[in-house]
Design an enzyme around this catalytic site. Structure first.
Site: not given
Length: 524
Positions: A179-180
């Site tokens: 993810g981020g």
């Protein structure tokens, strides 16, 4: 006031024995969690730090920090460190800041306190002007803390960007990164990965399968080999954590502490004027015959040692850090053994980023040319070879460090200009007697210029051969560019190392005044 005093009296005192016991428990951690970590073939956060830093040099920051979140049973689970070990130590005697996710605590997931610890150590690294190494092994944002965890990542990204080009930033991937969370390593200067245990991706295999129907494993989607060979996200990939961290130490020995310093010099084993006799036989005179440019690099640099960056991605160009007479240099070289050494989209991006890194950290650049041009093709044109090739051109033109180019054999067309020709700012340009510098190869040039003459002749092939020979003799002989001041000297291959060392010594105090601006707007 009396209430406050009474409450304080009920707090049990912590003496030296209790403090020592607390620190011992921090070092050991939960035995069951440690066993699970070892079962995956992974070291603990503190073991990794011990391998990275000089023995006994680590000073930990905020080891007693705990999160203050409530709900979802968090108030009853408040371990010290909050899943990240932060601090500083030395590598080869020089200060380095480090943070390491502890997967044994909340799976290394980032919460508010966890993020604040990372923010603090990043701020210290920037203020002290020392490298920052992150040892990543975490499950992303801590879901139980919601938006506070996401904001923590924002603070990391902002600090990564502020520190870019100011201090070296190295990300070491030793577990999952999804993810981020993957954007922080992508913002740093170098990314190391370990096969089988580390993965990076924005969306995991389950999401990919649900959205696209494609079924793939974690390693197949974002493992070390994928990012080292296909995506170019990883600069280095190794089989085990010990080797990986040892190579991080080696890389740090080649980098300065910050952008205000030069890389550390070392004593050279060989004299500066050492002749490189082997170069005479390493490079075939026939421009169509391939050879391994790595052998040329080994012959030129001190002790034959260098660290190749992105070794397995865009293999038609070589980017490496080595030393010449003890001084660190960055080497950019075409690789005739791969795609004949042409420039394409990936090679342009790879070299451009490497050149920018060298320029940011005061590392002189040596360019070894043997380039037939840019790779032709619909895919390259539609993929934006113009835009990507311009990145390489921009990086060279914008670089203010000492730059020396050596033309080994051919240097044709726009690729010659882009590969740090004198016209784009190379400080010194040397060429071997085998060099051919031209708009294109003699055969192609003759076919264009003398097309009608060849077609009208009684023997087109014989006429073409004669005109090719004449064109090469007139416009592509080894001294043509030197006669026009586009090459500073034609040197024997064996003299290459000495010429580079003398040139770099002369350029050591080079200073360039740039136009006043916030920053340029490079092609993307």
């Amino acid at each position: 006031m009396d209430t406050v005093k009474r409450d304080r009296q009920h707090v049990p005192p912590i003496g030296i024995p209790e403090l020592e016991e607390l620190r011992r428990s921090l070092l050991e951690g939960d035995p069951a969690a440690t066993e699970r970590q070892r079962a995956k073939g992974k070291l603990t956060a503190r073991e990794r730090i011990d391998l990275l830093l000089d023995e006994g040099s680590f000073s930990e920051l905020e080891p007693l920090r705990r999160h203050r979140a409530s709900g979802f049973d968090l108030e009853r689970n408040r371990p010290h460190t909050d899943g990240v070990v932060t601090g500083w130590g030395t590598v080869h005697g020089r200060t380095v800041f480090v943070y390491a996710h502890d997967f044994r605590i909340f799976g290394g997931a980032l919460g508010e306190a966890h993020a604040q610890k990372i923010h603090k150590i990043m701020d210290h690294a920037l203020a002290a002007g020392a490298p920052l190494v992150s040892l990543n092994d975490g499950a992303g944002a801590r879901i139980q803390e919601g938006v506070s965890a996401l904001a923590g990542y924002g603070g990391i990204f902002q600090r990564n960007t502020r520190a870019s080009g100011v201090i070296p930033q190295i990300s070491v991937m030793l577990g999952p990164c999804a993810g981020g969370a993957a954007y922080s390593p992508a913002l740093t200067d170098f990314v190391f990965m370990v096969r089988d245990t580390s993965q990076m991706f924005i969306t995991g295999p389950d999401v990919v399968q649900a959205v696209t129907g494609e079924k793939i494993s974690q390693n197949g989607l974002g493992g070390a080999d994928v990012h080292a060979e296909t995506s170019g996200v990883a600069h280095f990939a190794y089989d085990d954590e010990q080797t990986c961290l040892e190579e991080v130490r080696y890389l740090l020995s080649l980098l300065p502490q910050n952008n205000r310093e030069n890389p550390p010099a070392a004593s050279a084993e060989y004299p500066p004027g050492r002749s490189c006799e082997a170069l005479r036989d390493l490079v075939p005179a026939d421009g169509n015959r391939p050879y391994d440019m790595r052998a040329v690099v080994r012959e030129i640099v001190d002790d034959g040692e260098y660290l190749e960056v992105h070794e397995r991605w865009a293999t038609n160009i070589i980017c490496a850090l080595g030393r010449l007479d003890g001084e660190v240099v960055g080497v950019v070289a075409n690789q005739p053994q791969s795609l004949a050494g042409v420039l394409d989209i990936k090679a342009s991006e790879k070299a451009a980023r490497f050149i920018q890194m060298c320029d940011a950290f005061n590392i002189p650049i040596v360019t070894l040319l043997d380039v037939p041009g840019f790779l032709p093709g619909v895919d390259q044109e539609h993929g934006g070879i113009i835009r990507h090739g311009a990145k390489l051109l921009y990086a060279y033109c914008n670089a203010t460090v000492p730059r020396i180019s050596v033309i080994l054999r051919k240097a044709y067309g726009g690729a010659y200009i882009v590969m740090d020709s004198q016209s784009v700012g190379a400080d010194l340009t040397y060429a071997w007697p085998t060099n051919e510098i031209a708009v294109m190869g003699a055969e192609g040039a003759a076919n264009v210029i003398f097309r009608r003459q060849i077609a009208a002749s009684e023997d087109p092939e014989a006429t073409r051969a004669r005109l090719v020979k004449e064109y090469r003799a007139e416009l592509m002989h080894p001294y043509y560019a030197a006669e026009r001041g586009l090459v500073d000297d034609v040197i024997a291959p064996a003299d290459t190392r000495g010429a580079l060392i003398r040139g770099l010594a002369m350029l050591r105090a080079k200073h360039v005044d740039l136009p006043a601006r916030k920053h340029g707007n490079p092609p993307q």
